[in-house]
Design a protein around this motif. Sequence first.
Motif, PDB file in Angstrom:
ATOM      1  N   MET A 408       0.815  -1.213   0.000  1.00 61.74           N
ATOM      2  CA  MET A 408       0.000   0.000   0.000  1.00 61.74           C
ATOM      3  C   MET A 408       0.850   1.266   0.000  1.00 61.74           C
ATOM      4  O   MET A 408       0.315   2.373  -0.131  1.00 61.74           O
ATOM      5  N   GLU A 409       2.159   1.124   0.130  1.00 68.41           N
ATOM      6  CA  GLU A 409       3.058   2.271   0.106  1.00 68.41           C
ATOM      7  C   GLU A 409       3.169   2.840  -1.315  1.00 68.41           C
ATOM      8  O   GLU A 409       2.664   2.261  -2.279  1.00 68.41           O
ATOM      9  N   SER A 410       3.873   3.960  -1.428  1.00 67.17           N
ATOM     10  CA  SER A 410       4.096   4.584  -2.734  1.00 67.17           C
ATOM     11  C   SER A 410       5.515   5.137  -2.785  1.00 67.17           C
ATOM     12  O   SER A 410       6.010   5.664  -1.786  1.00 67.17           O
ATOM     13  N   VAL A 411       6.180   4.990  -3.942  1.00 66.07           N
ATOM     14  CA  VAL A 411       7.538   5.523  -4.082  1.00 66.07           C
ATOM     15  C   VAL A 411       7.652   6.512  -5.244  1.00 66.07           C
ATOM     16  O   VAL A 411       8.562   7.333  -5.275  1.00 66.07           O
ATOM     17  N   ASN A 412       6.743   6.432  -6.218  1.00 70.02           N
ATOM     18  CA  ASN A 412       6.757   7.334  -7.378  1.00 70.02           C
ATOM     19  C   ASN A 412       5.404   8.019  -7.509  1.00 70.02           C
ATOM     20  O   ASN A 412       4.368   7.378  -7.343  1.00 70.02           O
ATOM     21  N   ASP A 413       5.425   9.310  -7.842  1.00 69.14           N
ATOM     22  CA  ASP A 413       4.160   9.986  -8.120  1.00 69.14           C
ATOM     23  C   ASP A 413       3.785   9.888  -9.598  1.00 69.14           C
ATOM     24  O   ASP A 413       2.676  10.262 -10.001  1.00 69.14           O
ATOM     25  N   ALA A 414       4.715   9.353 -10.415  1.00 65.23           N
ATOM     26  CA  ALA A 414       4.447   9.174 -11.844  1.00 65.23           C
ATOM     27  C   ALA A 414       5.494   8.239 -12.435  1.00 65.23           C
ATOM     28  O   ALA A 414       6.566   8.027 -11.853  1.00 65.23           O
ATOM     29  N   ALA A 415       5.162   7.671 -13.598  1.00 64.71           N
ATOM     30  CA  ALA A 415       6.110   6.868 -14.370  1.00 64.71           C
ATOM     31  C   ALA A 415       6.255   7.522 -15.737  1.00 64.71           C
ATOM     32  O   ALA A 415       5.294   8.081 -16.278  1.00 64.71           O
ATOM     33  N   PHE A 416       7.468   7.436 -16.328  1.00 64.11           N
ATOM     34  CA  PHE A 416       7.770   8.185 -17.552  1.00 64.11           C
ATOM     35  C   PHE A 416       8.263   7.269 -18.666  1.00 64.11           C
ATOM     36  O   PHE A 416       9.037   6.336 -18.417  1.00 64.11           O
ATOM     37  N   SER A 417       7.805   7.561 -19.871  1.00 62.76           N
ATOM     38  CA  SER A 417       8.223   6.803 -21.052  1.00 62.76           C
ATOM     39  C   SER A 417       8.442   7.774 -22.211  1.00 62.76           C
ATOM     40  O   SER A 417       7.784   8.810 -22.286  1.00 62.76           O
ATOM     41  N   TRP A 418       9.339   7.392 -23.115  1.00 67.17           N
ATOM     42  CA  TRP A 418       9.686   8.253 -24.257  1.00 67.17           C
ATOM     43  C   TRP A 418       9.512   7.497 -25.570  1.00 67.17           C
ATOM     44  O   TRP A 418       9.605   6.267 -25.604  1.00 67.17           O
ATOM     45  N   TYR A 419       9.275   8.265 -26.630  1.00 68.03           N
ATOM     46  CA  TYR A 419       9.345   7.686 -27.973  1.00 68.03           C
ATOM     47  C   TYR A 419       9.559   8.789 -29.000  1.00 68.03           C
ATOM     48  O   TYR A 419       8.897   9.830 -28.946  1.00 68.03           O
ATOM     49  N   PRO A 420      10.487   8.578 -29.945  1.00 66.04           N
ATOM     50  CA  PRO A 420      10.670   9.544 -31.041  1.00 66.04           C
ATOM     51  C   PRO A 420       9.749   9.185 -32.205  1.00 66.04           C
ATOM     52  O   PRO A 420       9.644   8.026 -32.598  1.00 66.04           O
ATOM     53  N   LYS A 421       9.073  10.192 -32.753  1.00 63.98           N
ATOM     54  CA  LYS A 421       8.141   9.966 -33.858  1.00 63.98           C
ATOM     55  C   LYS A 421       8.252  11.098 -34.881  1.00 63.98           C
ATOM     56  O   LYS A 421       7.914  12.242 -34.575  1.00 63.98           O
ATOM     57  N   ARG A 422       8.739  10.791 -36.072  1.00 70.16           N
ATOM     58  CA  ARG A 422       8.754  11.741 -37.192  1.00 70.16           C
ATOM     59  C   ARG A 422       9.319  13.102 -36.791  1.00 70.16           C
ATOM     60  O   ARG A 422       8.750  14.156 -37.095  1.00 70.16           O
ATOM     61  N   GLY A 423      10.427  13.059 -36.097  1.00 75.42           N
ATOM     62  CA  GLY A 423      11.085  14.294 -35.686  1.00 75.42           C
ATOM     63  C   GLY A 423      10.621  14.839 -34.355  1.00 75.42           C
ATOM     64  O   GLY A 423      11.261  15.716 -33.780  1.00 75.42           O
ATOM     65  N   TYR A 424       9.505  14.352 -33.856  1.00 79.82           N
ATOM     66  CA  TYR A 424       9.022  14.739 -32.532  1.00 79.82           C
ATOM     67  C   TYR A 424       9.635  13.817 -31.479  1.00 79.82           C
ATOM     68  O   TYR A 424       9.900  12.631 -31.745  1.00 79.82           O
ATOM     69  N   LEU A 425       9.841  14.353 -30.280  1.00 84.53           N
ATOM     70  CA  LEU A 425      10.190  13.513 -29.144  1.00 84.53           C
ATOM     71  C   LEU A 425       9.029  13.573 -28.168  1.00 84.53           C
ATOM     72  O   LEU A 425       8.667  14.648 -27.680  1.00 84.53           O
ATOM     73  N   GLY A 426       8.440  12.426 -27.917  1.00 84.17           N
ATOM     74  CA  GLY A 426       7.311  12.366 -27.005  1.00 84.17           C
ATOM     75  C   GLY A 426       7.723  11.824 -25.656  1.00 84.17           C
ATOM     76  O   GLY A 426       8.492  10.858 -25.581  1.00 84.17           O
TER      77      GLY A 426
END
Length: 490
Positions: A408-426
Amino acid sequence: MKNQLATRWIAVVVTGLMCGALNAANDRPNVLLICSDDMRPQLHCYGDPTVQSPNIDRLAARGTLFNRSYVQQALCSPSRISMLSGRYPTTTQILNIGPTLRSTMPDITTVPQYFKTHGYDCRSFGKVYHVGIDDDASWSVPAWHSKKPRYGAAGQRALVARRKEYAQKGITPPPKGKGAIFYAGPAFEATKLGDDELLDGDTTVHGIEQLREYAKIPEQPFFLAVGFSNPHVPWVAPKKYFDMYDCGSLSLAKNEFLPKGAPPFAATSGADFLWYGNVQSGPLTETFKRECLQGYLAAISYVDAQVGRLLDALDNTGLAENTIVVFWTDHGYYMGEHTWWGAKHNNYEGATRNAMIIALPNQEASGQMTDALVQSVDIGPTLVDLCGLPTNANFEGRSLKPLIEDPMESVNDAAFSWYPKRGYLGVAMRSDRWRFVRWTKKGKPTQYELYDQQNDPQNDVNVFGEKQHAAEVEKLKEQLENRFPIEEGR
């Protein structure tokens, strides 16, 4: 192998006595890291009643299942490099398949390498780093890879026939370059070969052999990584695993449409599946879709059986009493959702959510599931913490030990992921309720996506821009900017 290990142990002892790295080394837990390719959290222990995964289920029963675990990129090599280095892709600067970790960070100390410097014998069998993009500095000896076939006899015949067809017609199969011809084979095959006559079974055999060698030298702590290529397409497994599933009764995805309101460049996935030899050129029939599902589930059950053999070897050698087991998959997967098959390659929930289980020896709070947000970069700090090694401040994740002790504990307030698409970085930020994605490209306006994970768990409708979410959007923008500011030039 025995003599090599004994020689390695002597060298480690000498080094440890010189630098003090082996104080009470035999009291330190061992680590068995099991990796599976392209396996989304579609397992019985994750609530899927169709999938037969008794061995991964029993690992979950003696450990902690992380229900909301996310990879840092939904692509094999960057995801594995991120997990094994303990760094985000924006730190490693590896967001594509091809570059090695040392090409961007020559002096980095990876997670297994950190264990090696503290007296552990570290070895890799199978697909741990991406095949052909390994990191020798991470291991005590070079990584081992099976030479057994990925396809069975029928698949190999089909592969040869399609190669001849390409040659006669002067066709260069996609993707262009090294290894391209592999995609000429079928997308699935129920083979008559036995488990150990295929690549993943042979990897298991050698992993078990290594565990037996470790059992002969109990004073030597180890970090052993074993990686399976299934259920990455092609889905190839002995026929008995296909027979576990009634093809005609398998349910197809109910959202066979692209995410509504999403930027066109973002709402795409890889075209890998279309390259395989038996994939229909037009719209897939329902029969073929179900055959694909059967192949995918069979491949999962084949991997599950190999996991069971490794767990049995731990029990039979006595190593289970002092070995931490981690089961991890390198990203999610699409099997018809949003029209995508055998694919990932984006920042949506289905691509970035993975399966992860950590089991400690004689774990007190065992058989529990946590809904806390966790990331692949958390694995390194967690293992360091659990094994009693000095904290490595260069790792960018956080220890999950508090969640193992109390789900029931928590260590992260969010998780992050990346992906490059057609010159964009998401970059996607998965909070407790929302999936918020920011896309940046030099000279172009920043674009956003927002998905309500509570009411839209599969990301069917982008609600960014709807007035009722305006206040929430501003909070999410600020949260993401504070954590990962927009890079200069983007």
